[in-house]
Scaffold this active site. Structure first.
Site, PDB file in Angstrom:
ATOM      1  N   ALA A  14      55.728  37.674  59.996  1.00 53.52           N
ATOM      2  CA  ALA A  14      55.317  38.359  61.573  1.00 53.52           C
ATOM      3  C   ALA A  14      54.521  36.742  62.283  1.00 53.52           C
ATOM      4  O   ALA A  14      54.915  36.563  63.287  1.00 53.52           O
ATOM      5  CB  ALA A  14      53.735  38.919  62.091  1.00 53.52           C
ATOM      6  N   SER A  38      56.248  33.801  54.776  1.00 59.62           N
ATOM      7  CA  SER A  38      56.979  33.580  53.505  1.00 59.62           C
ATOM      8  C   SER A  38      57.282  32.017  53.445  1.00 59.62           C
ATOM      9  O   SER A  38      56.381  31.277  52.558  1.00 59.62           O
ATOM     10  CB  SER A  38      58.364  34.123  53.124  1.00 59.62           C
ATOM     11  N   ASP A  64      55.372  36.053  49.755  1.00 61.40           N
ATOM     12  CA  ASP A  64      56.868  36.128  49.154  1.00 61.40           C
ATOM     13  C   ASP A  64      57.110  37.717  49.078  1.00 61.40           C
ATOM     14  O   ASP A  64      56.396  37.877  48.008  1.00 61.40           O
ATOM     15  CB  ASP A  64      57.510  35.446  48.423  1.00 61.40           C
ATOM     16  N   VAL A  65      56.828  38.931  49.585  1.00 54.34           N
ATOM     17  CA  VAL A  65      57.396  40.274  49.830  1.00 54.34           C
ATOM     18  C   VAL A  65      58.303  40.357  49.031  1.00 54.34           C
ATOM     19  O   VAL A  65      58.199  42.297  48.803  1.00 54.34           O
ATOM     20  CB  VAL A  65      57.310  41.088  50.843  1.00 54.34           C
ATOM     21  N   SER A 143      66.012  50.109  60.929  1.00 54.97           N
ATOM     22  CA  SER A 143      67.365  49.573  61.975  1.00 54.97           C
ATOM     23  C   SER A 143      67.865  51.170  62.147  1.00 54.97           C
ATOM     24  O   SER A 143      67.881  51.790  61.647  1.00 54.97           O
ATOM     25  CB  SER A 143      68.361  48.372  60.827  1.00 54.97           C
ATOM     26  N   TYR A 156      72.155  45.167  53.565  1.00 55.90           N
ATOM     27  CA  TYR A 156      71.730  45.509  54.148  1.00 55.90           C
ATOM     28  C   TYR A 156      71.700  46.899  55.319  1.00 55.90           C
ATOM     29  O   TYR A 156      69.808  47.705  55.147  1.00 55.90           O
ATOM     30  CB  TYR A 156      71.775  44.481  55.610  1.00 55.90           C
TER      31      TYR A 156
HETATM   32  P1  NAD Z   1      64.231  37.137  62.319  1.00 54.10           P
HETATM   33  O1  NAD Z   1      64.415  36.636  61.080  1.00 54.10           O
HETATM   34  O2  NAD Z   1      63.465  36.386  63.044  1.00 54.10           O
HETATM   35  O3  NAD Z   1      62.826  37.603  61.433  1.00 54.10           O
HETATM   36  C1  NAD Z   1      62.552  37.781  60.227  1.00 54.10           C
HETATM   37  C2  NAD Z   1      61.305  37.433  59.379  1.00 54.10           C
HETATM   38  O4  NAD Z   1      61.183  37.885  58.200  1.00 54.10           O
HETATM   39  C3  NAD Z   1      60.845  36.125  58.946  1.00 54.10           C
HETATM   40  O5  NAD Z   1      59.358  35.601  59.833  1.00 54.10           O
HETATM   41  C4  NAD Z   1      61.163  35.534  58.239  1.00 54.10           C
HETATM   42  O6  NAD Z   1      60.878  34.715  57.688  1.00 54.10           O
HETATM   43  C5  NAD Z   1      60.837  37.005  57.294  1.00 54.10           C
HETATM   44  N1  NAD Z   1      60.687  37.357  55.884  1.00 54.10           N
HETATM   45  C6  NAD Z   1      62.402  36.978  55.360  1.00 54.10           C
HETATM   46  N2  NAD Z   1      62.321  36.901  54.194  1.00 54.10           N
HETATM   47  C7  NAD Z   1      61.152  37.520  53.753  1.00 54.10           C
HETATM   48  C8  NAD Z   1      60.139  37.154  52.269  1.00 54.10           C
HETATM   49  N3  NAD Z   1      60.718  37.288  51.115  1.00 54.10           N
HETATM   50  N4  NAD Z   1      58.842  37.435  52.780  1.00 54.10           N
HETATM   51  C9  NAD Z   1      57.990  37.616  53.794  1.00 54.10           C
HETATM   52  N5  NAD Z   1      58.952  37.366  54.482  1.00 54.10           N
HETATM   53  C10 NAD Z   1      59.864  37.460  54.635  1.00 54.10           C
HETATM   54  O7  NAD Z   1      64.475  38.531  62.400  1.00 54.10           O
HETATM   55  P2  NAD Z   1      63.903  39.587  63.213  1.00 54.10           P
HETATM   56  O8  NAD Z   1      65.439  40.207  63.996  1.00 54.10           O
HETATM   57  O9  NAD Z   1      63.033  39.492  64.029  1.00 54.10           O
HETATM   58  O10 NAD Z   1      63.811  40.784  61.879  1.00 54.10           O
HETATM   59  C11 NAD Z   1      62.271  41.476  61.701  1.00 54.10           C
HETATM   60  C12 NAD Z   1      62.819  42.687  61.402  1.00 54.10           C
HETATM   61  O11 NAD Z   1      63.424  43.272  62.479  1.00 54.10           O
HETATM   62  C13 NAD Z   1      63.826  43.521  59.658  1.00 54.10           C
HETATM   63  O12 NAD Z   1      63.760  44.068  59.112  1.00 54.10           O
HETATM   64  C14 NAD Z   1      65.099  43.421  60.820  1.00 54.10           C
HETATM   65  O13 NAD Z   1      65.829  44.279  59.720  1.00 54.10           O
HETATM   66  C15 NAD Z   1      64.890  44.446  61.845  1.00 54.10           C
HETATM   67  N6  NAD Z   1      65.888  44.453  62.949  1.00 54.10           N
HETATM   68  C16 NAD Z   1      66.135  43.645  63.868  1.00 54.10           C
HETATM   69  C17 NAD Z   1      67.434  43.547  64.332  1.00 54.10           C
HETATM   70  C18 NAD Z   1      67.623  42.551  65.093  1.00 54.10           C
HETATM   71  O14 NAD Z   1      68.841  42.734  65.990  1.00 54.10           O
HETATM   72  N7  NAD Z   1      67.309  41.516  65.838  1.00 54.10           N
HETATM   73  C19 NAD Z   1      67.792  44.850  64.639  1.00 54.10           C
HETATM   74  C20 NAD Z   1      67.738  45.952  63.157  1.00 54.10           C
HETATM   75  C21 NAD Z   1      66.541  45.832  62.940  1.00 54.10           C
END
Ligand code: NAD
Length: 250
Positions: A14, A38, A64-65, A143, A156
């Site tokens: 978050a 993380s 770290d999830v 997604s 993914y």
């Molecule tokens: P982002 O990379 O900004 O955010 C991802 C977050 O997950 C980051 O805060 C990161 O530190 C955290 N993270 C990664 N690995 C981790 C771990 N092992 N433990 C704890 N935290 C961890 O990208 P986002 O777009 O905000 O992604 C958030 C969610 O939205 C993801 O699940 C992604 O698959 C989904 N999503 C994003 C999009 C897009 O176009 N941005 C589209 C569909 C789905």
């Protein structure tokens, strides 16, 4: 009274992007929020500070999830300090891009462990307490690629496909306890996950051309659906995947 007043939410990953927008939106609706991160404590602390400025309680917590031991440590601490979690948002995710033939084992394990295993074991910990409480919300940030292949990140897509059935399995077994379990399925959204590829104007134009709504989402376009699913108004929505993609899957 705000829809989520008195409820504690935990949002994984978050500190930035969609998870950050969700944490802030849940707080706006009245929730106290655990801001999981993380690596970057600074980002998580900034989100927590914004939530506290809304007169809600907030706490940034490292885990770290992709590691079950980290998940258990996080839940042990959160349950000791905050009591049980009423709303879990499984948001953390990674999206390494490569050709199918070029992915190595370490990348396979990292994607499955972060996107699928992490969400499963966070939900498992949360569901035990929600079942006892007779109320709960599990919302996975999946997604549109839980439904359609990516063409650029097979692992993914596979992990999100797994997330779709994981959610439905849990919804089928646990909705009888006053718990709803759903997925929100964003389309292209501007965050760090795709900042590099979208910085190429030609690629960005190609993506936009495929979106019926005609633009790429901001994280704030995704968050309100999560807040709605967390509310009592959504008590009869369970086992659903809600596409927030400007029609991209069509
Ligand atoms: P982002 O990379 O900004 O955010 C991802 C977050 O997950 C980051 O805060 C990161 O530190 C955290 N993270 C990664 N690995 C981790 C771990 N092992 N433990 C704890 N935290 C961890 O990208 P986002 O777009 O905000 O992604 C958030 C969610 O939205 C993801 O699940 C992604 O698959 C989904 N999503 C994003 C999009 C897009 O176009 N941005 C589209 C569909 C789905």
């Amino acid at each position: 009274m705000s829809a989520l007043h008195g409820k504690t939410a935990l949002v994984t990953g978050a500190g930035r992007g969609i998870g950050r927008a969700i944490a802030l939106d849940l707080a706006r609706a009245g929730a106290d929020v655990i801001v999981n991160y993380s690596r970057s404590q600074e980002q998580a602390d900034e989100v927590a500070a914004q939530i506290e400025a809304m007169d809600r309680r907030a706490w940034s917590v490292q885990a770290d999830v992709s590691r079950k031991a980290d998940i258990d440590r996080m839940f042990d601490r959160v349950e000791a300090d905050f009591g049980s979690i009423a709303v879990l948002v499984n948001n953390a995710g990674i999206e390494p891009r490569a050709d199918v033939c070029d992915f190595d084992e370490a990348t396979y394990d990292a994607v499955m462990a972060t996107n699928l295993k992490g969400a499963f074991f966070c939900a498992q910990r949360a569901l035990r307490k929600m079942r006892d409480a007779g109320w709960g919300r599990v919302i996975n940030v999946s997604s549109l690629h839980e439904l359609t292949p990516t063409g650029f990140s097979a692992l993914y897509g596979m992990s999100k496909g797994g997330m779709a059935l994981m959610m439905r399995e849990m919804a089928k077994s646990y909705s009888r306890y006053g718990i709803t379990i759903n997925n929100v399925c964003p389309g292209a959204t501007r965050t760090d996950i795709n900042r590099k590829v979208l910085s190429d104007p030609a690629y960005e134009a190609k993506v936009i051309a495929k979106i019926p709504a005609g633009f790429i989402a901001e994280p704030e376009d995704i968050a309100p659906a999560v807040t709605f699913l967390a509310s009592d108004a959504a008590r009869y929505i369970t086992g659903a995947s809600i596409f927030i993609d400007g029609g991209l899957w069509l």
